[in-house]
Design a protein around this motif. Structure first.
Motif, PDB file in Angstrom:
ATOM      1  N   GLU A  32    -101.533  39.430  94.731  1.00 21.36           N
ATOM      2  CA  GLU A  32    -102.512  39.038  93.709  1.00 21.36           C
ATOM      3  C   GLU A  32    -101.959  39.243  92.308  1.00 21.36           C
ATOM      4  O   GLU A  32    -102.169  38.409  91.410  1.00 21.36           O
ATOM      5  CB  GLU A  32    -103.818  39.830  93.887  1.00 21.36           C
ATOM      6  CG  GLU A  32    -104.563  39.527  95.177  1.00 21.36           C
ATOM      7  CD  GLU A  32    -104.989  38.066  95.272  1.00 21.36           C
ATOM      8  OE1 GLU A  32    -105.199  37.435  94.206  1.00 21.36           O
ATOM      9  OE2 GLU A  32    -105.110  37.557  96.399  1.00 21.36           O
ATOM     10  N   GLU A  33    -101.226  40.327  92.096  1.00 21.91           N
ATOM     11  CA  GLU A  33    -100.665  40.580  90.773  1.00 21.91           C
ATOM     12  C   GLU A  33     -99.596  39.547  90.429  1.00 21.91           C
ATOM     13  O   GLU A  33     -99.495  39.090  89.276  1.00 21.91           O
ATOM     14  CB  GLU A  33    -100.083  41.991  90.703  1.00 21.91           C
ATOM     15  CG  GLU A  33     -99.744  42.439  89.292  1.00 21.91           C
ATOM     16  CD  GLU A  33     -99.314  43.893  89.225  1.00 21.91           C
ATOM     17  OE1 GLU A  33     -98.976  44.328  88.116  1.00 21.91           O
ATOM     18  OE2 GLU A  33     -99.300  44.584  90.264  1.00 21.91           O
ATOM     19  N   MET A  35     -99.499  36.436  91.557  1.00 21.31           N
ATOM     20  CA  MET A  35    -100.179  35.171  91.281  1.00 21.31           C
ATOM     21  C   MET A  35    -100.816  35.174  89.890  1.00 21.31           C
ATOM     22  O   MET A  35    -100.810  34.162  89.187  1.00 21.31           O
ATOM     23  CB  MET A  35    -101.247  34.901  92.348  1.00 21.31           C
ATOM     24  CG  MET A  35    -100.674  34.578  93.726  1.00 21.31           C
ATOM     25  SD  MET A  35     -99.594  33.122  93.735  1.00 21.31           S
ATOM     26  CE  MET A  35     -97.974  33.926  93.792  1.00 21.31           C
ATOM     27  N   ALA A  36    -101.349  36.304  89.483  1.00 22.99           N
ATOM     28  CA  ALA A  36    -101.939  36.401  88.143  1.00 22.99           C
ATOM     29  C   ALA A  36    -100.868  36.221  87.075  1.00 22.99           C
ATOM     30  O   ALA A  36    -101.100  35.588  86.036  1.00 22.99           O
ATOM     31  CB  ALA A  36    -102.637  37.750  87.979  1.00 22.99           C
ATOM     32  N   GLN A  39     -99.699  32.181  86.657  1.00 25.31           N
ATOM     33  CA  GLN A  39    -100.747  31.160  86.583  1.00 25.31           C
ATOM     34  C   GLN A  39    -100.285  29.823  86.021  1.00 25.31           C
ATOM     35  O   GLN A  39    -100.762  28.777  86.434  1.00 25.31           O
ATOM     36  CB  GLN A  39    -101.930  31.686  85.764  1.00 25.31           C
ATOM     37  CG  GLN A  39    -102.805  32.644  86.549  1.00 25.31           C
ATOM     38  CD  GLN A  39    -104.046  33.060  85.779  1.00 25.31           C
ATOM     39  OE1 GLN A  39    -104.197  32.720  84.611  1.00 25.31           O
ATOM     40  NE2 GLN A  39    -104.920  33.799  86.417  1.00 25.31           N
ATOM     41  N   PRO A  49     -97.578  30.549  96.729  1.00 29.54           N
ATOM     42  CA  PRO A  49     -98.677  31.051  97.569  1.00 29.54           C
ATOM     43  C   PRO A  49     -98.514  30.724  99.050  1.00 29.54           C
ATOM     44  O   PRO A  49     -98.917  31.509  99.907  1.00 29.54           O
ATOM     45  CB  PRO A  49     -99.917  30.356  96.980  1.00 29.54           C
ATOM     46  CG  PRO A  49     -99.567  30.147  95.543  1.00 29.54           C
ATOM     47  CD  PRO A  49     -98.099  29.824  95.545  1.00 29.54           C
TER      48      PRO A  49
END
Length: 347
Positions: A32-33, A35-36, A39, A49
């Motif tokens: 998640e980190e 992907m953040a 962006q 992903p």
């Protein structure tokens, strides 16, 4: 240096303290980190992903994160290929606020140290770029091969109708290689290879010497030499392998099965897919036949929008653009760019 891993991981080399960076081996918990931080990567059309979990499970690959004050600010993946001779570098991304500060260079040097400590026989670093190479780049890298990048966007339902209307004859686009302009040609179906056929054919240097650019298989941005160990990697992937002729191939293509992407600025609706087609050869009629065959195979089961990226012999880019616009009625997403495979010696 702080390392946070719940599973046994490779021993990481020390990092110069003046960089202010800490390096860790990526884990599932970092997804998640990452992907953040990513962006705006590739205009929202990010492949990571769908690949991240698989990357972490590959025994010949290590994914390294750079952290600053505990936060992920960069990622690099290194994969050892070519019977252990080559370090393939891919997936580089740096957080927007950290770009232009030398983070990528520090991370790459760290990854090289790590790979050399684990695989001391590695001799070459290879990577694929889509930006304009300048004189300084050619001081560092050798150019192995390059392909033109054709990126188009279409609605799968609309394209299915258009392909049905085309039938079995198409008008060939003009070609710098001398294909008659406006000639009408029947679509002779290409040969879809099974895995055993693909293995045998792509390892046959005599058959593929005039097809593969500089004896290189480039699949979805990953460049490989045609070696048994590399084919073992490729044949585990979801790829359609095509040629025009089993006995004397002039054109070959690899189509990565479509996968979902966020869509970014191109998204219209919830479903956006990415379709990657690598084509090798210089006969535009045969290239067109395989391009259409891949489109027919994969749009048949898709609904929504598709970003299709095709890599091809650079002089074919313009005539193929005209065919895509005028005959297929699809949207050109960006003007001409090149995919360049480069390499340098590991010091």
């Amino acid at each position: 240096m702080k390392i946070e891993n719940s599973l046994p991981r490779p021993q990481l080399p020390e990092t110069p303290p003046q960089t202010g960076l800490q390096f860790t081996v990526a884990t599932e918990e970092d997804f998640e980190e990452i992907m953040a931080m990513s962006q705006d990567i590739y205009g929202g059309l990010d492949y990571l992903p769908t690949r991240y979990t698989a990357w972490l499970s590959e025994s010949n690959r290590t994914v390294i994160l750079a952290r600053k004050q505990g936060k992920v600010i960069a990622l690099e993946s290194v994969c050892v290929i070519d019977d252990g001779d080559t370090m393939l570098v891919e997936g580089l991304r740096v957080a927007p606020q950290e770009r232009g500060k030398g983070v990528a260079g520090v991370l790459l040097r760290f990854c090289s140290q790590l790979v050399k400590s684990k695989w001391p026989e590695v001799k070459v670093t290879r990577l694929t770029r889509d930006d304009q190479l300048g004189p300084k780049d050619f001081q560092k890298y050798r150019l192995i091969t390059k392909q033109g990048i054709l990126l188009v966007r279409f609605n799968a339902e609309d394209l299915k109708l258009r392909l049905s209307e085309l039938g079995l004859h198409v008008t060939l686009p003009p070609s710098s290689e001398g294909t008659p302009q406006g000639s009408d040609t029947p679509l002779v179906p290409p040969v879809l290879l099974d895995l055993n056929e693909a293995h045998q054919m792509f390892l046959n240097s005599g058959l593929m010497s005039d097809v593969l650019p500089n004896a290189t298989i480039v699949q979805d941005w990953q460049p490989f030499k045609p070696l048994p160990s590399n084919m073992a990697i490729l044949l585990k992937k979801d790829i359609d392998w095509m040629v025009d002729d089993r006995d004397v191939p002039a054109v070959a293509s690899l189509c990565t099965h479509p996968f979902r992407v966020p869509g970014g600025p191109y998204r219209v609706g919830d479903d956006t897919y990415y379709l990657n087609i690598d084509v090798f050869g210089k006969d535009i009629g045969l290239v067109l036949q395989q391009f259409l065959s891949h489109l027919r195979r994969h749009t048949a089961t898709l609904k929504g929008y598709v970003m299709c990226q095709m890599f091809l012999y650079p002089p074919m880019w313009k005539p193929m653009v005209e065919f895509c616009r005028q005959t297929l009625k699809v949207e050109l997403v960006k003007e001409y760019t090149e995919q360049c495979v480069v390499e340098s010696d590991v010091m």
